[in-house]
Write a protein that holds these residues in place. Structure first.
Motif, PDB file in Angstrom:
ATOM      1  N   CYS A  25       7.194  -0.845  16.916  1.00  0.00           N
ATOM      2  CA  CYS A  25       6.455  -1.665  15.932  1.00  0.00           C
ATOM      3  C   CYS A  25       6.082  -3.024  16.532  1.00  0.00           C
ATOM      4  O   CYS A  25       4.949  -3.502  16.373  1.00  0.00           O
ATOM      5  CB  CYS A  25       7.297  -1.866  14.681  1.00  0.00           C
ATOM      6  SG  CYS A  25       7.486  -0.385  13.665  1.00  0.00           S
ATOM      7  N   LEU A 115       1.278   4.727  14.138  1.00  0.00           N
ATOM      8  CA  LEU A 115       1.444   3.263  14.131  1.00  0.00           C
ATOM      9  C   LEU A 115       0.141   2.516  14.375  1.00  0.00           C
ATOM     10  O   LEU A 115       0.095   1.290  14.235  1.00  0.00           O
ATOM     11  CB  LEU A 115       2.483   2.861  15.187  1.00  0.00           C
ATOM     12  CG  LEU A 115       3.952   3.145  14.836  1.00  0.00           C
ATOM     13  CD1 LEU A 115       4.869   2.662  15.947  1.00  0.00           C
ATOM     14  CD2 LEU A 115       4.333   2.501  13.506  1.00  0.00           C
ATOM     15  N   LEU A 118      -0.648   0.283  11.596  1.00  0.00           N
ATOM     16  CA  LEU A 118       0.269  -0.792  11.230  1.00  0.00           C
ATOM     17  C   LEU A 118      -0.423  -2.149  11.143  1.00  0.00           C
ATOM     18  O   LEU A 118      -0.310  -2.852  10.139  1.00  0.00           O
ATOM     19  CB  LEU A 118       1.425  -0.857  12.233  1.00  0.00           C
ATOM     20  CG  LEU A 118       2.468  -1.966  11.965  1.00  0.00           C
ATOM     21  CD1 LEU A 118       3.101  -1.782  10.589  1.00  0.00           C
ATOM     22  CD2 LEU A 118       3.536  -1.978  13.054  1.00  0.00           C
TER      23      LEU A 118
END
Length: 521
Positions: A25, A115, A118
């Motif tokens: 992340c 991701l 994100l």
């Protein structure tokens, strides 16, 4: 305030129990332009502790963890930090749980397998949070404005009625003092009563100022010169234990305001600052030119866009809590002990600044002092504002006048009659506009119409004067009122063209001066 799209630093609270997932992340955020300042927790105690440390920009939370569930984290974040966007980042959340999470307050969810979503999810959540904060701020300002308007109407009405009563009290005390032979003890009692009445007059002026219904005398004003001239007064008011630091912009714009009321406002702020620094400290007074952009108006200050002359009064005192700051400008609110303040100082400042077309901003934190910023619109025309009470007046008159007094309050009417007779004038009385018109139609030898502004039976003083001048064009007019600002602005302008106004409560000396102002030069 910077736009979230160009902000590099990002304060992130991450709820995650797998370090590899955390690093993925962080790498994704860094790859897309963010520099995350983060803290990672994996249990309820640590999560609550992190929330209490400060303001986070966003919370990223796994949904399934051995010691802490994502649903529990969402519930805690909504109760403790409801304004911080909450995004689930999970590989096992499932569609049903995701929909339930959005309904419970999560801004978005991102699958760990994807991701790439994100950073767009974070940016979207930040924009949404900023828009929500701006909307809530506008709504709060609207509620505050509506509340203050209601209280202002109430205090304005009280000021009007109270000024009538003070006129009766002070006027009769003055007549008692002038017409009776009083012993020294009786004279002292009368003086004490008159002093108390004068204190009541000041209180009513404060109420009128807060209600934005005082009659101002605005003019083009050099704020720097005004503050410099008031320094001896301010130094006496706050005492030697507080240092005053004066910093003034050399190229300060001019503004249009009432000089007397401005100095009164600055004095009130200085006294409040003094009381916040009982052990001494520093009072800083700064003047500056300020341009507020539409973006600043919406996101930060809440003040209308434009160019302003700003005066900031800052102390190094105890500061205010958020609740105290919210209530600070409300009338009669005070943190001082009973008997040490009326709670009208800051509300009076607010009323004066608002009535002058400006705004007020309070910045304060407990233990960090308080800064009150007054914003007055820049005078771009460069002309002096007209004052409806400014008119040439002869130095004196010994002429015996025939005066028609119109007043609906019997005791004020009686007092005006006696006061005019004491000044050797002939008096005719009427209780309202229609009765006064009958007198004018029957008598063409009346020199002066002395009328209250607000009266019953469907005719205001301005309307009466208009009709009276049609009947007798040479008639002179003198108005009186306990709160002339209750009239609509167009009627106040019409009033200013007809004659001067005598504010209640008045003394016999005030009446004599007003009669001179109403007569031809």
């Amino acid at each position: 305030m910077e736009d979230v799209e160009t902000t590099d630093k990002l304060r992130v609270l991450v709820v995650e129990d797998v370090d590899d997932d955390l690093q993925l992340c962080l790498r994704e955020m860094r790859r897309n332009g963010f520099t995350p300042d983060y803290e990672c927790v994996d249990n309820a105690k640590a999560f609550l502790g992190a929330l209490s440390k400060g303001k986070w920009d966003v919370i990223l939370c796994d949904f399934s963890m051995p010691a802490f569930s994502g649903s529990e984290a969402l519930s805690l974040s909504r109760s403790q930090s409801p304004d911080v966007p909450f995004i689930f980042v999970s590989g096992t959340i499932g569609e049903e749980n995701a929909v339930a999470a959005l309904q419970e307050g999560a801004q978005d969810y991102v699958l760990k397998q994807d991701l790439g979503r994100l950073t767009p999810a974070i940016r979207r959540a930040l924009r949404f949070a900023e828009e929500r904060r701006a909307r809530l701020k506008v709504e709060q300002q609207l509620r505050q404005s509506q509340k203050m308007e209601i209280v202002g109407q109430l205090t304005g009405g009280i000021a009007h009625d109270f000024n009538n009563m003070l006129t009766i009290v002070l006027g009769n005390l003055e007549l008692l003092e002038l017409e009776c032979r009083l012993s020294p003890e009786q004279q002292q009692l009368v003086q004490q009563a008159m002093e108390a009445g004068q204190r009541g007059t000041k209180l009513v002026k404060s109420l009128s100022a807060f209600a934005r219904r005082q009659v101002l005398q605005p003019q083009q004003y050099d704020l720097n010169a005004g503050v410099s001239g008031a320094m001896p007064l301010l130094e006496r008011a706050i005492g030697a234990h507080i240092e005053i630091q004066l910093r003034q912009s050399r190229d300060l714009w001019t503004c249009v305001l009432d000089p007397t009321q401005f100095i009164s406002a600055v004095t009130n702020l200085a006294i409040n600052a003094r009381d916040a620094m009982p052990g001494g400290g520093v009072l800083e007074i700064v003047s500056s030119n300020v341009r507020i952009t539409p973006q600043e108006s919406l996101n930060a200050k809440g003040i209308s866009p434009g160019e302003y002359v700003c005066l900031s009064v800052t102390d190094s005192g105890t500061g205010m809590t958020a609740l105290t700051k919210e209530q600070a400008i409300e009338p009669f609110f005070t943190t001082k002990r009973v008997g040490q303040g009326t709670g009208l100082g800051l509300s009076m400042v607010y009323g004066f600044v608002s009535q002058s077309g400006g705004d007020i901003e309070i910045e304060s934190e407990v233990g960090q002092g308080t800064s009150v910023n007054l914003y007055f619109p820049r005078n771009v025309i460069g002309t002096t504002a007209s004052n409806p009470e400014d008119r040439e007046t002869p130095a004196q008159t010994s002429r015996r006048l025939r005066v028609l007094v119109v007043e609906d309050e019997p005791m004020v009417l009686s007092l005006a009659e006696r006061a005019l007779q004491a000044l050797q004038h002939e008096v005719i009385t009427a209780e309202d506009g229609p009765q006064a018109l009958q007198q004018l139609q029957a008598d063409n030898k009346i020199d002066l119409l002395f009328t209250d502004l607000v009266m019953p039976n469907g005719m205001l003083g301005v309307e009466l004067a208009r009709l009276a001048l049609e009947l007798q064009p040479e008639l002179k007019v003198l108005f009186t009122s306990g709160n002339p600002a209750m009239l609509p602005s167009d009627l106040r302008e019409e009033m200013s063209r007809m004659g001067p106004i005598l504010h209640k409560p008045w003394t016999r000396a005030d009446l004599k001066k007003a009669l001179i102002a109403a007569l031809p030069g």
